[in-house]
Design a protein around this motif. Structure first.
Motif, PDB file in Angstrom:
ATOM      1  N   ASN A 194       0.801  -1.200   0.179  1.00 16.83           N
ATOM      2  CA  ASN A 194      -0.068   0.173  -0.087  1.00 16.83           C
ATOM      3  C   ASN A 194       1.090   1.220   0.085  1.00 16.83           C
ATOM      4  N   LEU A 195       1.568   1.336  -1.240  1.00 21.34           N
ATOM      5  CA  LEU A 195       2.514   2.395  -1.254  1.00 21.34           C
ATOM      6  C   LEU A 195       2.605   3.107  -2.452  1.00 21.34           C
ATOM      7  N   PRO A 196       3.239   4.099  -2.652  1.00 18.80           N
ATOM      8  CA  PRO A 196       3.435   4.881  -3.934  1.00 18.80           C
ATOM      9  C   PRO A 196       4.449   4.357  -4.981  1.00 18.80           C
ATOM     10  N   ALA A 197       4.274   4.621  -6.093  1.00 14.06           N
ATOM     11  CA  ALA A 197       5.354   4.566  -7.137  1.00 14.06           C
ATOM     12  C   ALA A 197       5.390   5.944  -7.747  1.00 14.06           C
ATOM     13  N   VAL A 198       6.469   6.574  -7.913  1.00 14.67           N
ATOM     14  CA  VAL A 198       6.942   7.822  -8.412  1.00 14.67           C
ATOM     15  C   VAL A 198       7.799   7.952  -9.757  1.00 14.67           C
ATOM     16  N   ASN A 199       7.267   8.331 -10.682  1.00 16.31           N
ATOM     17  CA  ASN A 199       7.855   8.537 -11.916  1.00 16.31           C
ATOM     18  C   ASN A 199       8.355   7.064 -12.369  1.00 16.31           C
ATOM     19  N   GLY A 200       7.509   6.037 -11.908  1.00 13.99           N
ATOM     20  CA  GLY A 200       7.736   4.614 -12.398  1.00 13.99           C
ATOM     21  C   GLY A 200       8.570   4.061 -11.562  1.00 13.99           C
ATOM     22  N   TYR A 201       9.281   4.525 -10.518  1.00 15.14           N
ATOM     23  CA  TYR A 201      10.196   3.996  -9.646  1.00 15.14           C
ATOM     24  C   TYR A 201       9.479   3.449  -8.280  1.00 15.14           C
ATOM     25  N   ASP A 202       9.884   2.275  -7.850  1.00 14.36           N
ATOM     26  CA  ASP A 202       9.422   1.619  -6.449  1.00 14.36           C
ATOM     27  C   ASP A 202      10.419   2.042  -5.800  1.00 14.36           C
ATOM     28  N   GLN A 203      10.426   1.452  -4.303  1.00 11.72           N
ATOM     29  CA  GLN A 203      11.581   1.676  -3.370  1.00 11.72           C
ATOM     30  C   GLN A 203      12.672   0.776  -3.743  1.00 11.72           C
ATOM     31  N   THR A 204      13.802   0.964  -3.067  1.00 10.88           N
ATOM     32  CA  THR A 204      14.849   0.312  -3.111  1.00 10.88           C
ATOM     33  C   THR A 204      15.342  -0.576  -2.069  1.00 10.88           C
ATOM     34  N   ALA A 205      15.952  -1.703  -2.120  1.00  9.23           N
ATOM     35  CA  ALA A 205      16.275  -2.632  -1.183  1.00  9.23           C
ATOM     36  C   ALA A 205      17.664  -1.977  -0.477  1.00  9.23           C
ATOM     37  N   GLY A 206      17.879  -1.919   0.712  1.00  9.77           N
ATOM     38  CA  GLY A 206      19.209  -1.619   1.367  1.00  9.77           C
ATOM     39  C   GLY A 206      19.059  -0.878   2.400  1.00  9.77           C
TER      40      GLY A 206
ATOM     41  N   LEU B 234       5.765  10.041   8.772  1.00  9.59           N
ATOM     42  CA  LEU B 234       7.123   9.468   8.408  1.00  9.59           C
ATOM     43  C   LEU B 234       7.302  10.086   7.031  1.00  9.59           C
ATOM     44  N   ASP B 235       8.574  10.398   6.837  1.00  9.84           N
ATOM     45  CA  ASP B 235       8.810  10.743   5.291  1.00  9.84           C
ATOM     46  C   ASP B 235       9.348   9.661   4.593  1.00  9.84           C
ATOM     47  N   LEU B 236       8.807   9.299   3.400  1.00  7.05           N
ATOM     48  CA  LEU B 236       9.130   8.025   2.607  1.00  7.05           C
ATOM     49  C   LEU B 236      10.267   8.488   1.578  1.00  7.05           C
ATOM     50  N   ALA B 237      10.653   9.479   1.188  1.00  5.90           N
ATOM     51  CA  ALA B 237      11.354  10.018   0.301  1.00  5.90           C
ATOM     52  C   ALA B 237      12.658   8.998   0.091  1.00  5.90           C
ATOM     53  N   GLY B 238      13.239   8.956   1.339  1.00  9.47           N
ATOM     54  CA  GLY B 238      14.497   8.306   1.698  1.00  9.47           C
ATOM     55  C   GLY B 238      14.412   6.783   1.202  1.00  9.47           C
ATOM     56  N   ALA B 239      13.524   6.270   0.812  1.00  6.97           N
ATOM     57  CA  ALA B 239      13.295   4.827   0.471  1.00  6.97           C
ATOM     58  C   ALA B 239      13.341   4.886  -1.016  1.00  6.97           C
TER      59      ALA B 239
ATOM     60  N   PRO C 209      17.214   7.992  -6.219  1.00  2.00           N
ATOM     61  CA  PRO C 209      17.359   9.486  -6.624  1.00  2.00           C
ATOM     62  C   PRO C 209      16.538   9.743  -8.067  1.00  2.00           C
ATOM     63  N   GLU C 210      16.553   8.548  -9.015  1.00  2.00           N
ATOM     64  CA  GLU C 210      16.008   8.675 -10.079  1.00  2.00           C
ATOM     65  C   GLU C 210      14.372   9.008  -9.954  1.00  2.00           C
ATOM     66  N   ALA C 211      13.852   8.915  -9.015  1.00  2.00           N
ATOM     67  CA  ALA C 211      12.438   9.032  -8.621  1.00  2.00           C
ATOM     68  C   ALA C 211      11.981  10.370  -8.478  1.00  2.00           C
ATOM     69  N   GLY C 212      13.141  11.365  -8.340  1.00  2.00           N
ATOM     70  CA  GLY C 212      12.906  12.886  -8.179  1.00  2.00           C
ATOM     71  C   GLY C 212      12.034  13.325  -7.120  1.00  2.00           C
ATOM     72  N   LEU C 213      12.406  12.672  -5.865  1.00  2.02           N
ATOM     73  CA  LEU C 213      11.354  12.625  -4.825  1.00  2.02           C
ATOM     74  C   LEU C 213      11.975  13.360  -3.611  1.00  2.02           C
TER      75      LEU C 213
ATOM     76  N   ARG D 129       1.794  14.803   1.826  1.00  2.00           N
ATOM     77  CA  ARG D 129       2.466  15.898   1.263  1.00  2.00           C
ATOM     78  C   ARG D 129       3.593  15.633   0.768  1.00  2.00           C
ATOM     79  N   CYS D 130       3.801  16.093  -0.570  1.00  2.00           N
ATOM     80  CA  CYS D 130       4.864  15.699  -1.535  1.00  2.00           C
ATOM     81  C   CYS D 130       5.687  16.682  -2.131  1.00  2.00           C
ATOM     82  N   LEU D 131       6.761  16.627  -2.479  1.00  2.00           N
ATOM     83  CA  LEU D 131       7.726  17.803  -3.036  1.00  2.00           C
ATOM     84  C   LEU D 131       8.480  17.075  -3.958  1.00  2.00           C
TER      85      LEU D 131
END
Length: 635
Positions: free
Chosen positions: A472-484, A505-510, A513-517, A539-541
């Protein structure tokens, strides 16, 4: 913790000699076994009689090689069937005591003792040189989870049935001692490079207590040299200390409730064995960490068979409720004892053809069931009320919150996860949340499929259930989250009061960089009251104007998207959930996902659904609120 409190000298003074270690009655103690309730005895014998004259499954070299060749773990199923059959036969001989099962038990002992290796193909990385050969080297015994489990199974068999098996041939139990010594005790004593021990710098996980619960049983039951018995027990305690040293003070299990069974649950097995083998002299049940590790399982109970199942967990994990009760009783926790009682569908578990067979737990469960029936009567026991649920829970180290509308199963239930994407048994799921209503799942965490070579290999995140796009999570510019581990939640805030609970919480760090989030501030809240609801505020930037932003929602029922701004999720008995969104901001669609994996089908049936809400607004920033309420189906 253990070796700090108990030195080798103290251990030597309190450890019972092997001849005096009597954790359970042997098969020759007929009064004890005859006191087992008839209902329990009948259920076990019904299962055990199916194994009279049993044709033990063949384990072929080609079955073992299949893991290296194709990633198949079919070998594991045949392997476990052998062990479950032997364990069931042993219990039945103890219960009946007429010798009917002894020949088949002897057959099972020799079948296991003649296996080339007790290590599973998937765990051959523990071998010093055999991983790339596809087969096991009989000259290098490897102690993995199931080698240790096999050793314990055989050790308990010898302990319970020594005199009876000796009447068939003294070589049966002699063979057990030879093989367990050669395959388990010697490599455990002489090697420190098994990663799960924690001696070589690797941080241990559930493998540590799981393996040790079985190695310890073998040591305590079979080792007759008291000096060596003390040395091996002290080495086990030292390795367990390495596991305890990396546990979270709040008791949170980042591997989820499925693995709690063999993490904190197996630690409890170890502590019980040490307690029994020292007449209570080795006792850690007063330690806060031991209490917290146990209490986790009650904190993530939703209702009935359902649990919060982040990571490689099932929403309906197979748990040992007798163990939960016994653990709760040891630490004096009523929520655990109530949960254990409510989950014990039968007086004790019996073999059902598919699970890992822990004979120690089965024996303890039989004893508990007999005790409950004697002391309280089945009529009273079966009328136990459902466990009392806490309104709010917060595990700060693994960043998991839980919240209920009410202190029973009725109403809305919310669980939210932060953390990072390098956790043990990780899924890329920072910001994931689940919503249940009246104890029924609506917005779900899918869980994990049956394991294969890909599950723990470089292709892990090619598996759909591991990807954030199927949470139950967003995809941004076609990118999902990254492992690590570097991909984690930021600025996590948790708050709770009588009116509700919320996590931000802020999800941007998940995301890469290519997601542009730049920022994705997600706040999920449960509001209590006459018109309770769950509220998702975001709220998204973005670094620029995003080409696409999609919110994914996983559900187990077919969604109704016929009304703009509302998604209806049907449930059972007329229940339903409504997702209310701004139709000017989002366009919603849904896809059916056919489930072929047997593990997922057992929980969710043959299909799941993914709802995709695509953001229509094209702007470097955006915000919205989505509300989730209970409602009647069709409204």
């Amino acid at each position: 913790m253990l070796t700090e409190r108990y030195s080798p000298e103290e251990l030597l003074s309190v450890l019972l000699p092997v001849r005096r270690f009597r954790p359970f009655p042997t098969a020759d103690d007929r009064p004890a076994w005859e006191a087992i309730p008839d209902r329990l005895r009948t259920s076990w014998l019904r299962e055990g009689e199916a194994f009279l004259g049993y044709r033990w499954p063949s384990l072929l070299a080609s079955d073992f090689l299949a893991y290296a060749r194709t990633g198949s773990r079919h070998y594991d199923s045949l392997y476990q069937l052998r062990r479950a059959a032997l364990g069931c036969l042993v219990v039945c001989e103890c219960l009946e005591g007429k010798g009917r099962f002894l020949d088949d038990i002897a057959n099972g002992v020799f079948v296991l003792c003649e296996e080339t290796s007790w290590c599973l193909p998937a765990h051959m990385s523990l071998s010093r040189g055999g991983e790339g050969l596809g087969l096991a080297d009989p000259e290098e015994p490897v102690v993995d989870l199931f080698a240790a489990d096999t050793g314990a199974l055989l050790a308990w068999t010898a302990y319970l049935l020594q005199d009876r098996l000796d009447r068939i041939s003294p070589l049966v139990c002699r063979r057990i001692r030879q093989e367990v010594g050669r395959r388990i005790l010697v490599p455990y004593e002489t090697r420190s490079d098994f990663w799960w021990m924690g001696f070589a710098g690797h941080e241990p996980n559930n493998w540590n207590p799981w393996c040790h619960s079985n190695v310890l049983a073998a040591v305590l039951l079979l080792e007759e040299d008291e000096g060596r018995r003390v040395r091996l027990t002290n080495r086990i305690m030292s390795s367990l200390d390495r596991y305890l040293a990396v546990q979270y003070p709040d008791g949170g299990c980042d591997e989820g409730p499925t693995y709690w069974n063999v993490a904190a649950g197996s630690l409890f097995d170890c502590l019980e064995l040490l307690y029994m083998a020292t007449d209570g002299a080795v006792d850690l049940y007063d330690r806060p960490l031991i209490r917290q590790l146990g209490q986790y399982i009650a904190k993530v109970s939703i209702h009935g068979a359902y649990y919060v199942n982040f990571a490689d967990g099932s929403a309906e994990p197979r748990l040992d409720y007798a163990l939960i009760y016994r653990y709760g009783r040891r630490i004096g926790d009523p929520s655990m004892t109530a949960l254990g009682l409510s989950g014990m569908r039968e007086a004790a578990s019996v073999y059902d053809g598919g699970h890992i067979f822990f004979l120690f737990r089965e024996l303890a469960g039989i004893g508990l069931a007999a005790e409950l029936e004697r002391d309280r009567g089945m009529a009273e026991r079966e009328s136990e009320p459902e466990p009392a649920y806490e309104l709010d829970g917060w595990l700060d180290r693994i960043q998991v919150m839980t919240a209920r509308e009410r202190s029973d199963r009725m109403g809305l239930y919310l669980a939210v996860k932060g953390g990072h994407n390098g956790e043990s048994h990780n899924h890329n799921d920072i910001g994931q949340f689940v919503v249940y209503a009246d104890g029924e799942p609506f917005l779900i965490d899918v869980g994990v499929e049956n394991y294969s070579a890909r599950t723990f290999g470089p292709g892990r995140y090619d598996i759909w259930t591991m990807q954030s796009g199927y949470h139950n999570l967003p995809a941004v510019n076609g990118y999902d989250q990254t492992a690590g581990k570097a991909f984690r939640a930021r600025e996590v805030i948790y708050e709770a009061d009588e009116n509700g609970a919320r996590m931000s919480l802020d999800l941007a760090g998940a995301y890469p960089p290519e997601a542009g989030l730049r920022q994705w501030r997600r706040t999920v809240a449960l509001h209590r009251g006459p018109n309770a609801f769950v509220e998702l505020t975001e709220r998204c930037l973005f670094s620029g104007t995003p080409e696409s932003v999609v919110l994914n929602w996983m559900t187990c029922g077919p969604p109704d998207l016929s009304t703009d701004g509302v998604v209806r999720l049907p449930g059972k008995e007329g229940r339903a959930l409504r997702l209310e969104y701004d139709a000017k901001l989002f366009s919603a669609s849904a896809e059916r996902i056919d489930i072929r994996d047997s593990k997922l089908r057992a929980v969710w049936g043959d299909r799941l659904y993914r709802i995709r809400m695509e953001l229509s607004l094209r702007s470097p920033s955006a915000e919205w609120i989505i509300k989730i309420r209970q409602g009647e189906a069709g409204l």
